[in-house]
Design a protein around this motif. Structure first.
Motif, PDB file in Angstrom:
ATOM      1  N   VAL A   1     -27.453  40.388 -26.402  1.00  0.00           N
ATOM      2  CA  VAL A   1     -25.834  40.703 -25.321  1.00  0.00           C
ATOM      3  C   VAL A   1     -24.810  39.756 -25.960  1.00  0.00           C
ATOM      4  CG1 VAL A   1     -25.683  40.173 -22.639  1.00  0.00           C
ATOM      5  CG2 VAL A   1     -27.599  40.429 -24.049  1.00  0.00           C
ATOM      6  N   VAL A   2     -23.919  41.262 -25.566  1.00  0.00           N
ATOM      7  CA  VAL A   2     -21.879  40.644 -26.317  1.00  0.00           C
ATOM      8  C   VAL A   2     -21.370  40.465 -24.671  1.00  0.00           C
ATOM      9  CG1 VAL A   2     -22.545  40.945 -29.012  1.00  0.00           C
ATOM     10  CG2 VAL A   2     -22.067  42.699 -27.000  1.00  0.00           C
ATOM     11  N   GLY A   3     -22.273  40.937 -24.371  1.00  0.00           N
ATOM     12  CA  GLY A   3     -21.264  40.993 -23.411  1.00  0.00           C
ATOM     13  C   GLY A   3     -21.412  41.338 -21.133  1.00  0.00           C
ATOM     14  N   SER A   4     -20.465  41.320 -20.461  1.00  0.00           N
ATOM     15  CA  SER A   4     -21.782  41.474 -19.221  1.00  0.00           C
ATOM     16  C   SER A   4     -21.354  43.063 -18.123  1.00  0.00           C
ATOM     17  CB  SER A   4     -21.282  40.873 -18.214  1.00  0.00           C
ATOM     18  OG  SER A   4     -21.794  41.200 -16.820  1.00  0.00           O
ATOM     19  N   THR A   5     -21.605  43.655 -17.754  1.00  0.00           N
ATOM     20  CA  THR A   5     -20.750  45.368 -16.043  1.00  0.00           C
ATOM     21  C   THR A   5     -20.931  45.072 -15.228  1.00  0.00           C
ATOM     22  OG1 THR A   5     -23.216  45.901 -16.816  1.00  0.00           O
ATOM     23  CG2 THR A   5     -21.350  46.444 -18.129  1.00  0.00           C
ATOM     24  N   GLY A   6     -21.175  43.630 -14.958  1.00  0.00           N
ATOM     25  CA  GLY A   6     -21.606  43.133 -13.763  1.00  0.00           C
ATOM     26  C   GLY A   6     -22.990  42.026 -13.126  1.00  0.00           C
ATOM     27  N   ASP A   7     -22.542  41.460 -12.342  1.00  0.00           N
ATOM     28  CA  ASP A   7     -24.013  40.702 -11.834  1.00  0.00           C
ATOM     29  C   ASP A   7     -24.924  41.848 -11.909  1.00  0.00           C
ATOM     30  OD1 ASP A   7     -24.872  38.385 -10.383  1.00  0.00           O
ATOM     31  OD2 ASP A   7     -25.479  39.907  -8.741  1.00  0.00           O
ATOM     32  N   LYS A   8     -26.126  41.575 -12.293  1.00  0.00           N
ATOM     33  CA  LYS A   8     -27.731  42.405 -11.835  1.00  0.00           C
ATOM     34  C   LYS A   8     -27.820  42.941  -9.959  1.00  0.00           C
ATOM     35  CE  LYS A   8     -31.864  42.849 -13.345  1.00  0.00           C
ATOM     36  NZ  LYS A   8     -33.281  41.809 -14.106  1.00  0.00           N
ATOM     37  N   ALA A   9     -27.809  42.175  -9.247  1.00  0.00           N
ATOM     38  CA  ALA A   9     -28.417  42.278  -8.188  1.00  0.00           C
ATOM     39  C   ALA A   9     -26.776  43.023  -7.402  1.00  0.00           C
ATOM     40  CB  ALA A   9     -28.296  40.905  -7.271  1.00  0.00           C
ATOM     41  N   GLU A  10     -25.854  42.843  -7.766  1.00  0.00           N
ATOM     42  CA  GLU A  10     -24.593  43.275  -6.665  1.00  0.00           C
ATOM     43  C   GLU A  10     -24.356  45.305  -7.707  1.00  0.00           C
ATOM     44  OE1 GLU A  10     -21.009  44.859  -5.415  1.00  0.00           O
ATOM     45  OE2 GLU A  10     -21.723  43.013  -5.029  1.00  0.00           O
ATOM     46  N   LEU A  11     -24.778  44.932  -8.662  1.00  0.00           N
ATOM     47  CA  LEU A  11     -25.444  46.485  -9.623  1.00  0.00           C
ATOM     48  C   LEU A  11     -25.929  47.350  -8.479  1.00  0.00           C
ATOM     49  CD1 LEU A  11     -24.139  45.704 -12.986  1.00  0.00           C
ATOM     50  CD2 LEU A  11     -22.610  47.242 -11.563  1.00  0.00           C
ATOM     51  N   PHE A  12     -27.232  46.883  -8.597  1.00  0.00           N
ATOM     52  CA  PHE A  12     -28.191  47.174  -7.722  1.00  0.00           C
ATOM     53  C   PHE A  12     -27.693  47.719  -6.467  1.00  0.00           C
ATOM     54  CE2 PHE A  12     -32.161  47.521  -5.136  1.00  0.00           C
ATOM     55  CZ  PHE A  12     -32.768  48.402  -6.264  1.00  0.00           C
ATOM     56  N   SER A  13     -26.633  46.669  -5.775  1.00  0.00           N
ATOM     57  CA  SER A  13     -26.382  47.191  -4.539  1.00  0.00           C
ATOM     58  C   SER A  13     -26.350  48.821  -3.911  1.00  0.00           C
ATOM     59  CB  SER A  13     -26.243  45.587  -3.714  1.00  0.00           C
ATOM     60  OG  SER A  13     -24.323  46.067  -4.146  1.00  0.00           O
TER      61      SER A  13
ATOM     62  N   MET B   1     -23.637  50.500 -15.514  1.00  0.00           N
ATOM     63  CA  MET B   1     -24.941  50.108 -15.657  1.00  0.00           C
ATOM     64  C   MET B   1     -25.815  48.876 -16.811  1.00  0.00           C
ATOM     65  SD  MET B   1     -26.139  50.247 -12.390  1.00  0.00           S
ATOM     66  CE  MET B   1     -25.753  50.484 -10.640  1.00  0.00           C
ATOM     67  N   SER B   2     -24.903  49.544 -17.542  1.00  0.00           N
ATOM     68  CA  SER B   2     -25.458  48.859 -18.921  1.00  0.00           C
ATOM     69  C   SER B   2     -24.690  49.518 -20.700  1.00  0.00           C
ATOM     70  CB  SER B   2     -27.045  49.202 -19.294  1.00  0.00           C
ATOM     71  OG  SER B   2     -27.248  50.409 -19.761  1.00  0.00           O
ATOM     72  N   VAL B   3     -24.544  48.876 -21.528  1.00  0.00           N
ATOM     73  CA  VAL B   3     -24.439  49.928 -22.493  1.00  0.00           C
ATOM     74  C   VAL B   3     -24.506  49.303 -23.455  1.00  0.00           C
ATOM     75  CG1 VAL B   3     -21.821  49.246 -24.162  1.00  0.00           C
ATOM     76  CG2 VAL B   3     -21.623  49.631 -21.702  1.00  0.00           C
ATOM     77  N   VAL B   4     -24.484  49.888 -24.298  1.00  0.00           N
ATOM     78  CA  VAL B   4     -25.812  49.321 -25.764  1.00  0.00           C
ATOM     79  C   VAL B   4     -24.676  50.398 -27.413  1.00  0.00           C
ATOM     80  CG1 VAL B   4     -27.837  49.751 -27.464  1.00  0.00           C
ATOM     81  CG2 VAL B   4     -27.852  49.190 -24.488  1.00  0.00           C
ATOM     82  N   VAL B   5     -24.306  49.139 -28.072  1.00  0.00           N
ATOM     83  CA  VAL B   5     -23.767  49.592 -28.946  1.00  0.00           C
ATOM     84  C   VAL B   5     -24.252  50.303 -30.721  1.00  0.00           C
ATOM     85  CG1 VAL B   5     -21.872  48.586 -30.851  1.00  0.00           C
ATOM     86  CG2 VAL B   5     -21.505  48.332 -28.354  1.00  0.00           C
ATOM     87  N   ASP B   6     -25.056  50.507 -30.600  1.00  0.00           N
ATOM     88  CA  ASP B   6     -26.696  50.642 -31.201  1.00  0.00           C
ATOM     89  C   ASP B   6     -25.871  51.193 -33.172  1.00  0.00           C
ATOM     90  OD1 ASP B   6     -29.062  51.256 -33.120  1.00  0.00           O
ATOM     91  OD2 ASP B   6     -29.113  52.548 -31.513  1.00  0.00           O
ATOM     92  N   ASP B   7     -25.464  49.863 -33.719  1.00  0.00           N
ATOM     93  CA  ASP B   7     -25.179  49.500 -34.912  1.00  0.00           C
ATOM     94  C   ASP B   7     -26.225  49.943 -36.061  1.00  0.00           C
ATOM     95  OD1 ASP B   7     -22.834  50.186 -33.998  1.00  0.00           O
ATOM     96  OD2 ASP B   7     -22.118  47.995 -34.716  1.00  0.00           O
ATOM     97  N   ASP B   8     -27.474  50.805 -35.412  1.00  0.00           N
ATOM     98  CA  ASP B   8     -28.702  50.122 -36.351  1.00  0.00           C
ATOM     99  C   ASP B   8     -28.941  51.639 -37.120  1.00  0.00           C
ATOM    100  OD1 ASP B   8     -30.840  50.809 -37.871  1.00  0.00           O
ATOM    101  OD2 ASP B   8     -32.129  49.355 -36.743  1.00  0.00           O
ATOM    102  N   PRO B   9     -27.743  52.133 -39.060  1.00  0.00           N
ATOM    103  CA  PRO B   9     -27.773  53.677 -39.203  1.00  0.00           C
ATOM    104  C   PRO B   9     -29.425  54.192 -38.996  1.00  0.00           C
ATOM    105  CG  PRO B   9     -27.269  52.077 -40.618  1.00  0.00           C
ATOM    106  CD  PRO B   9     -27.418  51.123 -38.802  1.00  0.00           C
ATOM    107  N   GLN B  10     -30.522  53.435 -39.378  1.00  0.00           N
ATOM    108  CA  GLN B  10     -31.873  54.111 -39.820  1.00  0.00           C
ATOM    109  C   GLN B  10     -32.806  54.158 -38.504  1.00  0.00           C
ATOM    110  OE1 GLN B  10     -33.810  50.346 -41.687  1.00  0.00           O
ATOM    111  NE2 GLN B  10     -32.301  50.615 -43.346  1.00  0.00           N
TER     112      GLN B  10
END
Length: 141
Positions: free
Chosen positions: A59-71, A95-104
């Motif tokens: 985890v490198v950051g947040s998009t917000g509170d898990k419960a608030e997002l589900f609301s 809801m979520s973000v992934v930075v996929d820096d795995d070229p394989q």
């Protein structure tokens, strides 16, 4: 769930391997980025994560509170899902973000699928599906 940038699983009819936006009525998995038949959980609801070769997602950051997002989820009606290559939005909320820096392991193209689990009878509905690639938009109902 909505699978994207996925590939067929040899020998398993109607199964895909790849990125997946999850949505469920109880909210346990809603909004997460999961890699079906791959690296599994890449980012849970509320997380911004990074994936690098040979490492577990972190985890490198947040998009917000898990419960608030589900609301923000309409458990009895329609929800609008918007998948962008690195993140998932439901009803206009990231809801979520992934930075996929795995070229394989990362993929930049593939199939799109709508997930239905094996089990007792259930009703799943999709509508107003739009696919936008290279500034071209394809619609289907």
């Amino acid at each position: 769930g909505i699978n994207y940038r996925s590939s067929e699983v040899p020998g398993v009819p109607d199964a895909l391997r790849g990125y997946q936006l999850d949505i469920d009525g109880q909210g346990e998995w809603t909004g997460q980025n999961y890699e079906e038949r791959g690296r599994t959980f890449l980012a849970l609801r509320g997380q911004v994560s990074c994936v690098e070769t040979g490492k577990k997602p972190y985890v490198v950051g947040s998009t917000g509170d898990k419960a608030e997002l589900f609301s923000q989820i309409d458990r009895d009606g329609w929800n609008e899902c918007h998948v962008i290559a690195r993140g998932h939005l439901i009803n206009g909320h990231v809801m979520s973000v992934v930075v996929d820096d795995d070229p394989q392991e990362r993929t930049s193209e593939g199939l799109i699928g709508m997930q239905v689990h094996v089990g007792p009878p259930m009703k799943i509905e999709f509508r107003n599906i739009r696919l936008k690639t290279d500034r071209k938009e394809v619609s289907g109902r």
